[in-house]
Structures are given as structure tokens and as C-alpha cells.
Design a protein around this motif. Sequence first.
Motif, PDB file in Angstrom:
ATOM      1  N   ASP A  97      10.104   6.245   7.852  1.00  0.00           N
ATOM      2  CA  ASP A  97       8.888   6.960   7.431  1.00  0.00           C
ATOM      3  C   ASP A  97       8.143   6.251   6.301  1.00  0.00           C
ATOM      4  N   SER A  98       8.871   5.763   5.290  1.00  0.00           N
ATOM      5  CA  SER A  98       8.217   5.156   4.127  1.00  0.00           C
ATOM      6  C   SER A  98       7.474   3.879   4.511  1.00  0.00           C
TER       7      SER A  98
ATOM      8  N   MET B 178       6.325   3.171   7.575  1.00  0.00           N
ATOM      9  CA  MET B 178       5.195   3.569   8.412  1.00  0.00           C
ATOM     10  C   MET B 178       4.041   4.065   7.543  1.00  0.00           C
ATOM     11  N   LEU B 179       4.366   4.735   6.457  1.00  0.00           N
ATOM     12  CA  LEU B 179       3.349   5.228   5.537  1.00  0.00           C
ATOM     13  C   LEU B 179       2.606   4.066   4.882  1.00  0.00           C
ATOM     14  N   ASP B 180       3.312   2.976   4.590  1.00  0.00           N
ATOM     15  CA  ASP B 180       2.666   1.799   4.012  1.00  0.00           C
ATOM     16  C   ASP B 180       1.621   1.220   4.964  1.00  0.00           C
ATOM     17  N   LEU B 181       1.936   1.207   6.258  1.00  0.00           N
ATOM     18  CA  LEU B 181       0.964   0.740   7.243  1.00  0.00           C
ATOM     19  C   LEU B 181      -0.222   1.683   7.320  1.00  0.00           C
ATOM     20  N   LEU B 182       0.031   2.980   7.344  1.00  0.00           N
ATOM     21  CA  LEU B 182      -1.046   3.959   7.425  1.00  0.00           C
ATOM     22  C   LEU B 182      -1.957   3.910   6.209  1.00  0.00           C
ATOM     23  N   ASN B 183      -1.402   3.581   5.054  1.00  0.00           N
ATOM     24  CA  ASN B 183      -2.219   3.439   3.838  1.00  0.00           C
ATOM     25  C   ASN B 183      -3.197   2.280   3.958  1.00  0.00           C
ATOM     26  N   ILE B 184      -2.755   1.198   4.593  1.00  0.00           N
ATOM     27  CA  ILE B 184      -3.668   0.067   4.822  1.00  0.00           C
ATOM     28  C   ILE B 184      -4.800   0.499   5.755  1.00  0.00           C
TER      29      ILE B 184
ATOM     30  N   HIS C  96      14.486  -3.799   4.738  1.00  0.00           N
ATOM     31  CA  HIS C  96      13.686  -2.604   4.981  1.00  0.00           C
ATOM     32  C   HIS C  96      13.619  -1.697   3.760  1.00  0.00           C
ATOM     33  N   ASP C  97      14.162  -2.165   2.639  1.00  0.00           N
ATOM     34  CA  ASP C  97      14.154  -1.340   1.425  1.00  0.00           C
ATOM     35  C   ASP C  97      12.733  -1.157   0.895  1.00  0.00           C
TER      36      ASP C  97
END
Length: 258
Positions: free
Chosen positions: A89-90, A92-98, A146-147
Motif C-alpha cells: 500500500d505505501s 502504491m501511494l507513492d505512485l499515486l502521489n506522483i 521495498h522498505d
Amino acid sequence: MFHKFKYHLKERGVLGTAKRFVDCWQVNGFRYTFKQMFKGYDNQSFASHNFQKDLTYGKKGRAKLENTYAKDIESQDKYYTKYRKDPIDSRMLDLLNILKKEKGVRGVVLYPLSYDISIKQRPEHLLKALAEEGYLCLMMQIADSHDVSKVQRLSDRLYIVDLFEECLTWFRDKKPIVYISYPFYKYLINYFEDAWFIYDVLDNLKIFSNYCEAMEEDNDFLLKYSDLILYSSQALYDQNSTPQNSLLIENGVWLRGF
């Protein structure tokens, strides 16, 4: 030590090799050019992941390369298929923020990195041009860990990200442009339902790490399957049975960078 130099002599002759040396010298300087021309084949120059280096010749050597190439594809394919069912999830959230930050772009271009990013090469220049035209371009690296995700903004709408798996997962039912410059990534066609594929023919396949018949087959498939095919030289353009959806885009430089 002289594998690369011998290859240039065989493929281009003395005059062609000398011209390539001078051209590279004028752009990159003598020290860099000398190191590149006279070093052995470097696996990291052609692949972002740690492939086994094997330049053994003969039937046994070719079989080993074929096996290594196929195993690398199979292992990546299995891993991404499994990851897609349970993404982190974390990350994927980084990608969505971009995507949120770059809202309003004309489209998204995904490029699986296939060379050492510390040296600027043709794909980055083409992606930079597409970014200036309003496309969000993501150069996808395979994550070491993946950290914490790594996101580097190179210029407006141009990023290097280690969100390889996340991009394959998020865009699987979207309509991205997938830009491939290494036949190995032919397997990515299985991850997108409605993507638009660009295949960039950079050089003679024989210079790539793990060159084998399977790579030739992947190359032939991409030449037929892709929506757009790019060639970096007239020689490569002429060598192939070139369909109508092909463009000759020879290498160049950004004048404002000098």
C-alpha cells in the motif's frame, strides 16, 4: 579486455570504428570514450537488473545464455504476477502521489530501464522530449528494497522511480504508452489490457548481454506487435523488414546542453 573494440572493428571496419571513436570523443571527451571503446562487455550497460554475465561461445555457451535469458524472464514474470495480487500500500501511494501532482498530462509513458542510468542515453533524451510535449514519463527501475521507494525528478514530468511493480499493477487496465528498448521486456505485453507499445531498435542485438536466439525471437515479435517502431540508424532501418509504422530517428544531442 578488447571484446567491445573487436566487435566495432568486425561490424564497422577500421574507418567506421575510427569515426565512432571521434564522434564519441567530441561529445563525451577522450577519457570516457577510451574507457567505453576498450572495455569488455559490461552487463550493467545493458540491463538494470543483475543478470549473470556469460560470454562463453560454442554450443554449450549458447545454450547457457539461452537458459539464463529465459530464466530471468520467467522469474520476473512470476514475481510480478504474484505481486499484482497483493501490492504494498505505501509504495502504491507513492505512485499515486506522483500522478496526483502531475494531473492534467497528455498521457503516461512507462519505460523499463535497460541501462546504467548514470550515463545519459538515447531513451532518456526521447523521454525528455515527450515530457516537454506534456507527457508524464516514468523510467522504471527494479527496487533494491521495498522498505522505502525511490523517486527522482529529472525535469518537468520526467521521473526515475523504483516502482516497477506498482506501475505494472496500477496501469494494467489503463491506456499507458509502454516504451521498450530491450527485447527482454517483450513479456510486459501480458500486463496491459490496452497499452500502446513503442519499440526502439537501438543497436545490433549481438552487443546485448545474454544475446541468444530467444532474444532474436522476442525482437522479431516486437517488430510485428508494436504500434510504433523507432530505429536509431539508417543501417538498422535497412536491415529490417520495415513496416509502415516505423520511424528513423537518428541519435543527436540537446544543443542547449552545450
